[in-house]
Write an enzyme that holds these catalytic residues in place. Structure first.
Site, PDB file in Angstrom:
ATOM      1  N   ASP A 136      -1.337  -4.042  -3.077  1.00 32.44           N
ATOM      2  CA  ASP A 136      -2.096  -2.817  -2.809  1.00 32.44           C
ATOM      3  C   ASP A 136      -3.589  -3.073  -2.947  1.00 32.44           C
ATOM      4  O   ASP A 136      -4.015  -4.095  -3.483  1.00 32.44           O
ATOM      5  CB  ASP A 136      -1.671  -1.702  -3.764  1.00 32.44           C
ATOM      6  N   GLU A 193      -6.097 -10.818  -1.137  1.00 29.14           N
ATOM      7  CA  GLU A 193      -6.965 -10.684   0.037  1.00 29.14           C
ATOM      8  C   GLU A 193      -8.424 -10.656  -0.403  1.00 29.14           C
ATOM      9  O   GLU A 193      -9.210  -9.823   0.042  1.00 29.14           O
ATOM     10  CB  GLU A 193      -6.594  -9.411   0.815  1.00 29.14           C
ATOM     11  N   GLU A 225       0.807  -1.229   0.000  1.00 32.02           N
ATOM     12  CA  GLU A 225       0.000   0.000   0.000  1.00 32.02           C
ATOM     13  C   GLU A 225       0.840   1.279   0.000  1.00 32.02           C
ATOM     14  O   GLU A 225       0.538   2.232   0.719  1.00 32.02           O
ATOM     15  CB  GLU A 225      -0.962  -0.005   1.185  1.00 32.02           C
TER      16      GLU A 225
END
Length: 922
Positions: free
Chosen positions: A424, A490, A365
């Protein structure tokens, strides 16, 4: 009651910790009293509570009071496990359940954090850590915690404690703690079917005996799952039931929290290192050992998550002496700490658990697109701030190159087979996609990166998956251009509810996403090298969290497979479809012009791409197959499968077989082309044919099919794809020549073939055009004579004005959506232009001239390739007509594509073939 009270009192008196009698009370029930422990701290003491680590400061104060005059202020913590504890060995009894509650708040000025209520149980000399509940707390209000704990094992010692594992220095207030035995309710035991696999009270039969995600998708990517938990005691692998499901369903795991720097870095030991002249940070791996051991024992690999992140990296790590009140260190010191941390973590994992971790999210990120939260020098939008204007301390202490340095150090210490990723969120937002693309491209150029991690948090409606401004497909296609591995790291499709409608909508979203993943996968001829997909948790309503409302997983709160689970599996049984147009090619191994009217359908395995086209007429089906296979073997094979009322029809073409009148094989530089004619009676427009194609490369022992990925066509026609029979597409030639652009008809136009916009999309008796085309090395030229009795541009909408639209698909890709080469070129009778796709004033030159019965358009479209004889270009011309000058379009005529979708879909455009000689219009 008297006997029970005497026995309990005796136990309390002989316990290794005497519970003050004032803390013991009994709640009256209809049958008997149930014991309680109350802690209100109103006597100004800790009432028997102590510190687990021996360094905590427990102070009864008025500031810490939820009610009354006193509560307990907990401070002095230096490690995640530190906190107040109370010995319950003399209070709790085996096979009984207890309700634990109380109130908690943070002192003013301390940021929100998570506090866990836990039990330390020692059985047979081994300590076990079990979670009662976890709760987010802040300085703004008191929050009640409540949870239940059942003592299922004999104990030598048992104690209750509170901790903030991810925030080692957190101070907090706690008051009015109540521990009470729960009244036993007579609940009939759940009856499970005979032979059911029951673990920890969960019937996991369907989850561990049914289809396996890892096995079903093994030809495409690893199928992984997140290991949830905020501390080792509530780690997913502590559940035997969830562990069994992981072993059956997944071949990759990722720690969602416990491998982050805030869990691995140890402040007190780092300070001790520093004071002893050792600048290196201290790293402790206790939080991840259970998961690593589980993975190692069961042959499951792990994604490492994460080495470098601005969040969940403690502030003290960036300060002098590792002290919370120290000044921030300089760049060189921080670079040393960064390198040493990465070195320690990688060497530990690779030494103690070789081969377990196959990839690392090196940096997480680091790209931001919120105004004011990123730098503008690099063009990559490197994050400078996050949250409530908090500093990105990596950027603050090192600068923008902290990302590149992180990858340099990771590459230096990682084993050769360990892949390095940038990870990210919101990667589907175009601005962020472009920034990540630029950053990763720069790292790739330096040989520092192997892939991109796309976190993939989604809801039931946002983001779009296949189309729209923010869409996942576009990001996958863009990142695929880099040629790196792509991981969905994720994956979470959230729902606020678990009702049937919400769960079905969620299942539909998962299915739509996986259809895109499969269609874009390199093994199916797409651009995206997707090698791992991870759903970020096993179960909804997570077993170890109190009152968890997470409904995003593939297994529900009872560990039953959800509709989403089955919808993902259904994608592998997906029936692919493609169109086939009317046409009769010669069977000679050459690509007749008629083959240009249908798009190539690609599929592949490993580095053997295959594509095919089909045509049909009243008596035959024609298949043209191109195979890239440089290792020639006479037994290399193309097989065609059809299913009709007579069953499965199977046709074979050997690469080195003798050519026949109904099939030909032609060798090329790095492969071959096979062309076959298959007799098929009673074919008609609108009909569907069940069809599949299979290609075998003998030398490399490779087999690839278009639809049936299990290559089982002989026995199962249900796995065949579908051919949709459509009408022929017009073809014509553009003759070589360069006109003078002035709206007048030069002599060079006399040799050009005329085509007419005869198909009517809308209205009747409207305008139409005769159109001629020419070409040279740089341009395609159009001369359109439009017959239109009433000329008007009364409408504010350009498409409703009297105009022509020219559609050009320069690579003749015939795709369902516009590619970068596709353009919509519009010009009205007043020579006012408008555009769609790749069209612009830079590549579109026009002149118009009014005539007695309409107007003339002469135009030049700049080509993005070096034109030469024989090239086919997708092409169409449309005439728009407002017949009564009322500002509304009344009629539309076109040369070929009558779908009305030419402005966004090139699959039905006509075909122009560039030629030097005489032209034709077919």
């Amino acid at each position: 009651m008297g006997k029970r009270f005497s026995m309990l009192l005796t136990l309390l008196l002989v316990a290794n910790l005497l519970i003050p009698p004032s803390m013991i009370s009994f709640a009256e029930t209809e049958e008997e009293s149930l014991p309680q422990l109350k802690f209100d701290f109103e006597d100004g003491t800790t009432q028997g509570w102590g510190g687990r680590g021996g360094v905590e400061v427990l102070t009864p104060t008025a500031d810490a009071a939820y009610s009354g005059d006193y509560g307990l202020h907990v401070s002095g913590r230096t490690s995640g496990w530190h906190g107040p504890t109370y010995n319950l060995t003399s209070f709790m009894e085996q096979e009984k359940t207890y309700i634990v509650s109380g109130w908690i708040r943070l002192p003013e000025g301390i940021e929100q954090s998570e506090v866990s209520i836990k039990v330390e149980r020692v059985t047979d000399g081994n300590a076990n850590y079990e979670t009662v509940g976890s709760i987010n707390v802040s300085d703004s209000e008191w929050v009640e915690f409540t949870g239940e704990y059942t003592l299922n094992n004999p104990v030598e010692r048992i104690a209750l404690y509170l901790e903030a594992y991810a925030n080692p220095e957190l101070e907090f207030y706690v008051d009015d703690i109540l521990i009470e035995e729960k009244e036993v309710e007579e609940i009939p035991e759940e009856e499970f079917p005979e032979g059911a696999i029951v673990v920890d009270g969960f019937n996991i039969t369907d989850a561990v005996t049914g289809p396996s995600l890892k096995d079903e998708f093994k030809d495409y990517f690893k199928f992984g799952v997140g290991l949830n938990g905020s501390s080792p005691s509530n780690d997913t692998v502590q559940s035997a039931a969830m562990s069994e499901i992981i072993k059956h369903q997944f071949n990759s795991v990722t720690y969602t929290n416990l491998m982050k720097p805030s869990y691995l870095l140890n402040q007190q030991e780092s300070i001790a290192n520093y004071e002893n002249g050792n600048e290196n940070p201290a790293v402790n791996y206790d939080s991840v050992i259970a998961g690593l051991e589980f993975a190692k024992e069961n042959g499951i690999q792990m994604r490492g998550h994460v080495l470098v992140w601005h969040a969940q990296t403690p502030d003290w790590f960036f300060r002098e002496g590792y002290k919370s009140d120290g000044e921030f260190v300089d760049r060189e010191t921080m670079l040393h700490r960064l390198e040493n941390y990465i070195k320690q973590v990688l060497e530990f994992m690779q030494t103690e658990y070789p081969g377990v971790i196959y990839s690392w999210d090196v940096v997480n990120e680091a790209v931001e697109i919120v105004e004011g939260h990123y730098e503008t020098e690099t063009g990559f939008h490197i994050r400078t701030k996050y949250g409530n204007d908090e500093d990105n301390l990596w950027y603050k202490t090192i600068g923008t190159d902290y990302i590149e340095k992180s990858f340099q150090y990771a590459r230096k210490y990682a084993d050769e087979d360990v892949k390095l990723f940038y990870n990210d969120y919101n990667t589907f937002q175009p601005k962020k996609t472009d920034s990540i693309y630029g950053l990763v491209a720069s790292l790739k150029e330096k040989g520092l990166i192997d892939g991109i991690g796309m976190q993939s948090y989604m809801g039931l409606s946002y983001p779009a998956i296949t189309s729209g401004y923010d869409n996942v497909k576009a990001a996958l296609e863009k990142f695929g251009e880099l040629g790196l591995e792509l991981h969905l790291t994720e994956l979470t499709i959230s729902s606020d509810d678990k009702d049937e409608a919400s769960m079905q909508r969620q299942a539909d979203r998962y299915k739509e996403l996986f259809e895109v993943l499969m269609s874009l996968h390199v093994k199916n001829g797409g651009p995206a090298n997707i090698t791992s997909v991870t759903v970020f948790g096993v179960m909804d309503e997570y077993l170890f969290y109190t009152d968890d409302k997470q409904y995003s997983r593939l297994f529900d709160g009872k560990l039953q497979p959800k509709p989403a689970f089955y919808s993902i599996l259904s994608v592998l049984k997906m029936i692919r479809e493609t169109s086939t147009n009317f046409g009769s090619p010669n069977i000679d191994g050459k690509k007749d012009v008629v083959w240009e009217t249908v798009p190539a359908t690609p599929f592949s395995v490993a580095d053997m791409p295959v594509s095919f086209k089909t045509l049909w007429d009243d008596e035959n089906l024609y298949v043209w197959t191109k195979v890239k296979d440089s290792t020639v073997n006479k037994n290399d094979l193309v097989e065609i499968f059809l299913h009709d009322e007579n069953g499965i029809q199977h046709y074979k073409i050997n690469r080195k077989g003798k050519n026949q009148s109904h099939y030909k094989v032609k060798e090329g530089k790095d492969g071959y082309v096979a062309e076959i004619k298959i007799p098929s009676a009673q074919l008609a427009i609108g009909q569907e044919i069940r069809f599949d194609i299979r290609v075998t490369d003998v030398n490399e022992n490779r087999i690839v099919s278009w639809n049936d990925k299990k290559n089982n066509q002989e026995d199962n026609h249900e796995s065949f794809g579908k051919l949709n029979l459509k009408d022929a597409i017009n073809t014509a030639t553009a003759v070589f020549g360069t006109p003078i652009l002035d709206g007048e008809k030069d002599k060079v136009w006399d040799k050009a073939v005329s085509i007419r916009t005869e198909k009517v999309i809308e209205g009747t008796n409207g305008a139409w055009a005769n159109v001629r085309t020419l070409w040279d090395k740089e341009h395609l030229y159009i001369y359109a004579e439009v017959h239109d009795q009433t000329l008007t541009n009364a409408s504010a909408n350009v498409w409703e004005q009297d105009s022509i639209e020219i559609f050009v698909d320069q690579n003749n890709g015939k795709t369902a959506g516009y590619e970068s080469d596709d353009g919509q070129y519009r010009v009205n009778f007043n020579n006012e232009q408008s555009y769609g796709g790749a069209a612009s004033s830079d590549n579109f030159t026009t002149f118009t001239r009014l005539t007695d019965d309409g107007y003339v358009v002469e135009a030049a479209i700049k080509l993005n390739f070096a034109a030469k004889k024989g090239i086919a270009v997708g092409f169409d011309v449309q005439v728009n007509d407002d017949q009564n000058d009322d500002g509304s379009r009344d009629s539309v005529s076109i040369w070929e594509d009558a779908t009305g979708q030419s402005y966004q879909n090139t699959s039905r455009l006509g075909v122009l073939v560039l030629t030097n000689g005489n032209g034709y219009n077919r």
